[in-house]
Write a protein that holds these residues in place. Structure first.
Motif, short mmCIF file in Angstrom:
data_model
loop_
_atom_site.label_atom_id
_atom_site.label_comp_id
_atom_site.label_asym_id
_atom_site.label_seq_id
_atom_site.Cartn_x
_atom_site.Cartn_y
_atom_site.Cartn_z
N VAL A 65 37.20 30.15 -61.89
CA VAL A 65 38.20 31.05 -61.34
C VAL A 65 39.56 30.35 -61.25
O VAL A 65 40.60 30.94 -61.57
CB VAL A 65 37.77 31.57 -59.95
CG1 VAL A 65 38.86 32.44 -59.33
CG2 VAL A 65 36.46 32.35 -60.06
N GLY A 66 39.54 29.08 -60.80
CA GLY A 66 40.79 28.34 -60.71
C GLY A 66 40.75 27.27 -59.64
O GLY A 66 39.80 27.18 -58.88
N PRO A 67 41.81 26.44 -59.57
CA PRO A 67 41.84 25.33 -58.61
C PRO A 67 41.69 25.75 -57.17
O PRO A 67 41.01 25.09 -56.38
CB PRO A 67 43.20 24.68 -58.87
CG PRO A 67 43.56 25.07 -60.26
CD PRO A 67 43.00 26.44 -60.45
N ASP A 68 42.36 26.86 -56.76
CA ASP A 68 42.25 27.30 -55.38
C ASP A 68 40.82 27.69 -55.03
O ASP A 68 40.33 27.38 -53.95
CB ASP A 68 43.19 28.48 -55.13
CG ASP A 68 44.65 28.08 -55.13
OD1 ASP A 68 44.92 26.88 -54.95
OD2 ASP A 68 45.51 28.95 -55.31
N ALA A 69 40.17 28.37 -55.94
CA ALA A 69 38.79 28.79 -55.70
C ALA A 69 37.87 27.59 -55.61
O ALA A 69 36.95 27.54 -54.78
CB ALA A 69 38.32 29.74 -56.80
N LEU A 70 38.11 26.59 -56.45
CA LEU A 70 37.29 25.38 -56.40
C LEU A 70 37.49 24.65 -55.08
O LEU A 70 36.53 24.19 -54.46
CB LEU A 70 37.64 24.45 -57.57
CG LEU A 70 36.92 23.10 -57.57
CD1 LEU A 70 35.41 23.28 -57.68
CD2 LEU A 70 37.44 22.20 -58.69
N ALA A 71 38.75 24.54 -54.63
CA ALA A 71 39.02 23.86 -53.37
C ALA A 71 38.33 24.55 -52.21
O ALA A 71 37.73 23.90 -51.35
CB ALA A 71 40.53 23.81 -53.12
N SER A 72 38.40 25.88 -52.21
CA SER A 72 37.76 26.64 -51.15
C SER A 72 36.24 26.49 -51.19
O SER A 72 35.59 26.28 -50.17
CB SER A 72 38.14 28.12 -51.26
OG SER A 72 37.52 28.88 -50.26
N ALA A 73 35.67 26.56 -52.40
CA ALA A 73 34.22 26.42 -52.54
C ALA A 73 33.76 25.02 -52.16
O ALA A 73 32.71 24.85 -51.54
CB ALA A 73 33.81 26.75 -53.97
N PHE A 74 34.54 24.03 -52.53
CA PHE A 74 34.20 22.65 -52.18
C PHE A 74 34.09 22.50 -50.67
O PHE A 74 33.10 21.99 -50.15
CB PHE A 74 35.27 21.71 -52.74
CG PHE A 74 35.08 20.26 -52.39
CD1 PHE A 74 34.20 19.47 -53.10
CD2 PHE A 74 35.80 19.69 -51.35
CE1 PHE A 74 34.03 18.12 -52.78
CE2 PHE A 74 35.64 18.35 -51.02
CZ PHE A 74 34.75 17.58 -51.74
N ALA A 75 35.13 22.95 -49.95
CA ALA A 75 35.12 22.83 -48.49
C ALA A 75 33.98 23.63 -47.87
O ALA A 75 33.36 23.19 -46.89
CB ALA A 75 36.47 23.28 -47.92
N SER A 76 33.69 24.80 -48.43
CA SER A 76 32.64 25.66 -47.87
C SER A 76 31.23 25.12 -48.09
O SER A 76 30.31 25.50 -47.38
CB SER A 76 32.73 27.06 -48.50
OG SER A 76 33.97 27.66 -48.20
#
Length: 289
Positions: A65-76
């Motif tokens: 999806v993109g960098p923002d989605a990866l960052a959010s998924a990583f933290a979650s």
């Protein structure tokens, strides 16, 4: 703060060593269980408290999806390993066949880890499992090569036995060449010795022509607990393994800092993945509230 990737030539206690380092670091720490062969901490040390709803595999779809989605998924997908939330785990794969889906995720994940390390002050330890080579190159599916290339240190875990040294000896030249060509340099390669066997640190360093940055004692009761969970062994907090692991984190950090100063590697923060830091900060505030 360094990103340290731990690997082995064969089963040598990589996961146990990485877990001990994470639990004893003086700073907030993260253990990313990135062994393509599958993770064991979820069902071992964590004793099933981290369900399959959390973990590495969920990052693959987010990265697309993109960098923002990866960052959010990583933290979650980070799971706390202590009440204060200072030790976090990114649980590994539950099925090794999932590893193929992560091929394009590794480089972006490495970037997230460096932001977490540089901007949030985390010690990041990557359990990269057993090295696999294909025609003298790191295997693109069976080894998370991009994580090794971008790590501050790549630490080969060995035992002080003839068998372990023999297996490691054949990996060192191709691994160093890969790090020279694609990574931060062949000098990022170092050893962590598990003191099981007749060879001491100076003998191992001489035999393999690679520096031994740290050594962990052979401590079966505590090692079994870290790898398999169960009842906490007697004297756990004062055990030789954990005491030496605390010292090992300091030695690894010092080596990474020396390399960074010598090579002057830039450590930029990327705005696209600032969500990682925001989510972690929010989680810590909630934990203190």
């Amino acid at each position: 703060m360094p990103v340290t990737a731990l690997v082995s030539a064969k089963t040598c206690g990589v996961t146990t060593a990485a877990l001990a380092l994470t639990l004893t670091s003086k700073r907030p720490s993260l253990l990313a269980e990135c062994d393509p062969a599958g993770g064991t901490i979820r069902t071992g040390y964590m004793q099933g408290t981290a369900t399959a709803g959390y973990g590495l595999y969920h990052l693959a779809a987010a990265e697309r999806v993109g960098p923002d989605a990866l960052a959010s998924a990583f933290a979650s997908n980070l799971v706390p390993m202590d009440e204060a939330g200072h030790r976090k785990l990114l649980p590994g794969l539950v099925d090794p066949t999932q590893a193929a889906a992560l091929g394009r995720t590794w480089p972006a994940l490495a970037e997230v880890m460096h932001v977490l390390s540089a901007d949030a002050g985390y010690d990041v330890y990557v359990d990269a499992g057993r090295l696999a080579l294909d025609a003298g190159r790191l295997h693109p599916t069976l080894t998370p090569a991009a994580l090794l290339y971008q790590a501050d240190l790549v630490v080969l875990v060995v035992r002080g036995t003839e068998q372990s040294l023999s297996l490691a000896r054949h990996l060192i030249a191709p691994l160093r060449a890969e790090l020279d060509e694609h990574g931060t340099g062949g000098d990022s390669l170092a050893l962590l010795l598990i003191e099981d066997g007749p060879y001491r640190a100076h003998q191992v360093a001489e035999a393999l022509a690679v520096p031994v940055l740290a050594a962990l004692p052979w401590d079966p009761p505590v090692a079994d607990f870290l790898s398999g969970g169960g009842r906490v062994p007697r004297g756990y907090g004062r055990s030789p393994l954990l005491r030496h692991a605390r010292t090992a984190t300091e030695h690894l950090d010092a080596a990474a800092q020396r390399r960074r100063i010598h090579n002057q590697f830039p450590q930029p923060a990327h705005a696209q993945i600032a969500g990682v830091l925001q989510r972690l900060t929010q989680a810590q505030e909630v934990g203190r509230g």
